[in-house]
Design a protein around this motif. Structure first.
Motif, mmCIF file in Angstrom:
data_model
loop_
_atom_site.group_PDB
_atom_site.id
_atom_site.type_symbol
_atom_site.label_atom_id
_atom_site.label_comp_id
_atom_site.label_asym_id
_atom_site.label_seq_id
_atom_site.Cartn_x
_atom_site.Cartn_y
_atom_site.Cartn_z
ATOM 1 N N ASN A 105 0.890 -0.736 0.050
ATOM 2 C CA ASN A 105 -0.162 -0.223 -0.020
ATOM 3 C C ASN A 105 0.710 1.191 -0.498
ATOM 4 N N GLY A 106 2.236 1.260 0.078
ATOM 5 C CA GLY A 106 2.902 2.046 -0.298
ATOM 6 C C GLY A 106 4.226 2.439 1.115
ATOM 7 N N TRP A 107 3.552 2.574 2.118
ATOM 8 C CA TRP A 107 3.475 2.874 3.577
ATOM 9 C C TRP A 107 4.931 1.314 4.099
ATOM 10 N N LEU A 108 5.994 1.857 5.064
ATOM 11 C CA LEU A 108 6.704 1.157 5.603
ATOM 12 C C LEU A 108 5.697 1.173 6.970
ATOM 13 N N GLY A 109 5.375 2.219 7.812
ATOM 14 C CA GLY A 109 4.960 2.140 9.064
ATOM 15 C C GLY A 109 4.538 3.421 9.107
ATOM 16 N N ILE A 110 3.034 2.954 9.923
ATOM 17 C CA ILE A 110 2.502 4.178 10.494
ATOM 18 C C ILE A 110 2.140 3.807 12.263
ATOM 19 N N ALA A 111 2.132 5.366 12.655
ATOM 20 C CA ALA A 111 2.186 5.130 13.860
ATOM 21 C C ALA A 111 0.505 5.647 14.267
ATOM 22 N N GLN A 112 -0.074 5.436 15.492
ATOM 23 C CA GLN A 112 -1.265 6.163 15.568
ATOM 24 C C GLN A 112 -1.375 6.885 17.023
ATOM 25 N N PHE A 132 9.183 -5.016 4.039
ATOM 26 C CA PHE A 132 11.163 -5.592 4.921
ATOM 27 C C PHE A 132 11.175 -6.784 4.922
ATOM 28 N N THR A 133 10.578 -7.252 3.660
ATOM 29 C CA THR A 133 10.818 -8.698 3.396
ATOM 30 C C THR A 133 11.619 -8.936 1.927
ATOM 31 N N LEU A 134 11.726 -7.529 1.248
ATOM 32 C CA LEU A 134 11.803 -6.758 0.063
ATOM 33 C C LEU A 134 13.421 -6.778 0.313
ATOM 34 N N ALA A 135 14.552 -7.200 -0.402
ATOM 35 C CA ALA A 135 15.846 -6.680 -0.414
ATOM 36 C C ALA A 135 16.026 -5.178 -0.250
ATOM 37 N N THR A 136 15.678 -4.104 -1.211
ATOM 38 C CA THR A 136 15.611 -3.029 -0.183
ATOM 39 C C THR A 136 15.564 -2.869 0.897
ATOM 40 N N TYR A 137 14.678 -3.253 1.580
ATOM 41 C CA TYR A 137 14.391 -2.697 3.407
ATOM 42 C C TYR A 137 14.220 -3.672 4.003
ATOM 43 N N ASN A 138 14.654 -4.838 3.734
ATOM 44 C CA ASN A 138 15.527 -5.962 4.965
ATOM 45 C C ASN A 138 16.214 -6.108 5.083
ATOM 46 N N LYS A 139 16.729 -4.882 5.307
ATOM 47 C CA LYS A 139 18.352 -4.518 6.062
ATOM 48 C C LYS A 139 18.017 -3.871 7.221
ATOM 49 N N PRO A 140 19.237 -3.546 7.943
ATOM 50 C CA PRO A 140 18.907 -3.361 9.964
ATOM 51 C C PRO A 140 18.680 -1.977 10.115
ATOM 52 N N GLU A 141 19.334 -1.222 9.107
ATOM 53 C CA GLU A 141 19.218 0.230 8.914
ATOM 54 C C GLU A 141 17.566 0.535 8.651
ATOM 55 N N TRP A 142 16.861 0.315 8.095
ATOM 56 C CA TRP A 142 15.415 0.370 7.751
ATOM 57 C C TRP A 142 15.022 -0.143 8.880
ATOM 58 N N ARG A 143 15.637 -0.469 9.069
ATOM 59 C CA ARG A 143 14.099 -1.589 10.456
ATOM 60 C C ARG A 143 14.602 -0.758 11.341
ATOM 61 N N ALA A 144 15.723 -0.561 11.690
ATOM 62 C CA ALA A 144 15.945 0.805 12.731
ATOM 63 C C ALA A 144 15.203 1.743 12.376
ATOM 64 N N LEU A 145 15.254 3.167 11.321
ATOM 65 C CA LEU A 145 15.206 3.778 11.131
ATOM 66 C C LEU A 145 13.690 3.790 11.405
#
Length: 257
Positions: A105-112, A132-145
């Protein structure tokens, strides 16, 4: 207006401007969201983060909790979550943190955050494994951010900068397409801690921090109306009215285009 009166007016304006500059300090670059905050009677206060995340996310949740607990005004504690991650129902007095495959749906994360007046009463943070299962985002730096940023929104923090192409500020509250930078954007920076101190500098006569064991409301799948937008024109902050002085505010972290 006479010349003397005009001179006095300019002098008064100059002194006022100088006074505001001296008094404001770090508040000049504020990145709070509308002053929303958890009501509490003393600082530092402790906010519970419900762990509804998988093993792939556990270390990032613990790191974000440790990072934000370095603030002078708040501590966070991670406890076993009590909700089903796909729905991630909010729980009064705490923040539920969840991950699931929420769709492309285009979003990596949401907060409410649920608001009563100006006080936060409950919050959720969701991490979208569809990306986050895709190679682009399945990386520690993206998960941490993204983990760091979504949790911070539930405190009342907004972004410091929203241009993915700018040089990184060294803060997880900064938009980026390169989390490793340099500098890396995977932790808070000093300005984030300064802003939390500003948001929570006054105390309240009541408290909205009282963790419950039972989910108290349905998730707000309908985000309501967009009130803030990205540089690309996508809504990034949404507000849904729930009745007199009650709202849900949704922060969206979109995947960079």
């Amino acid at each position: 207006m006479g010349k003397q009166a005009e001179l006095r007016l300019w002098a008064s304006a100059g002194l006022l401007g100088l006074g505001l500059t001296l008094m404001s300090g770090p508040a000049l670059a504020t990145h709070s969201w509308n002053g929303y905050h958890w009501a509490r009677k003393a600082n530092p206060f402790t906010l519970t983060l419900g762990d509804n995340v998988s093993a792939a996310w556990d270390s990032f949740l613990r790191q974000a909790s440790t990072d934000w607990s370095s603030s002078s005004v708040l501590d966070t504690v991670v406890r076993a979550g009590t909700v089903e991650p796909k729905r991630c129902r909010p729980t009064s007095g705490m923040v539920q943190v969840c991950n699931a495959s929420y769709g492309r749906n285009g979003w990596l994360g949401i907060a409410q955050i649920w608001i009563s007046g100006s006080h936060i009463t409950q919050g959720t943070a969701k991490l979208n494994d569809s990306y986050f299962t895709l190679a682009t985002y399945n990386k520690p730096e993206w998960r941490a951010l993204v983990m760091c940023q979504e949790i911070a929104h539930t405190f009342g923090l907004d972004h410091q900068d929203e241009n993915h192409a700018n040089t990184n500020l060294g803060s997880c509250m900064d938009y980026t397409s390169k989390p490793l930078g340099p500098p890396p954007n995977d932790h808070p920076n000093s300005h984030d801690y300064d802003e939390l101190a500003i948001i929570y500098q006054h105390l309240d006569s009541n408290s909205t921090i009282a963790p419950s064991l039972v989910a108290s409301a349905a998730p707000a799948d309908d985000w309501g109306r967009a009130i803030r937008f990205t540089r690309e024109g996508k809504g990034r902050v949404f507000v849904k009215d729930l009745g007199p002085n009650r709202q849900v505010v949704t922060f969206v972290t979109w995947a960079p285009e």
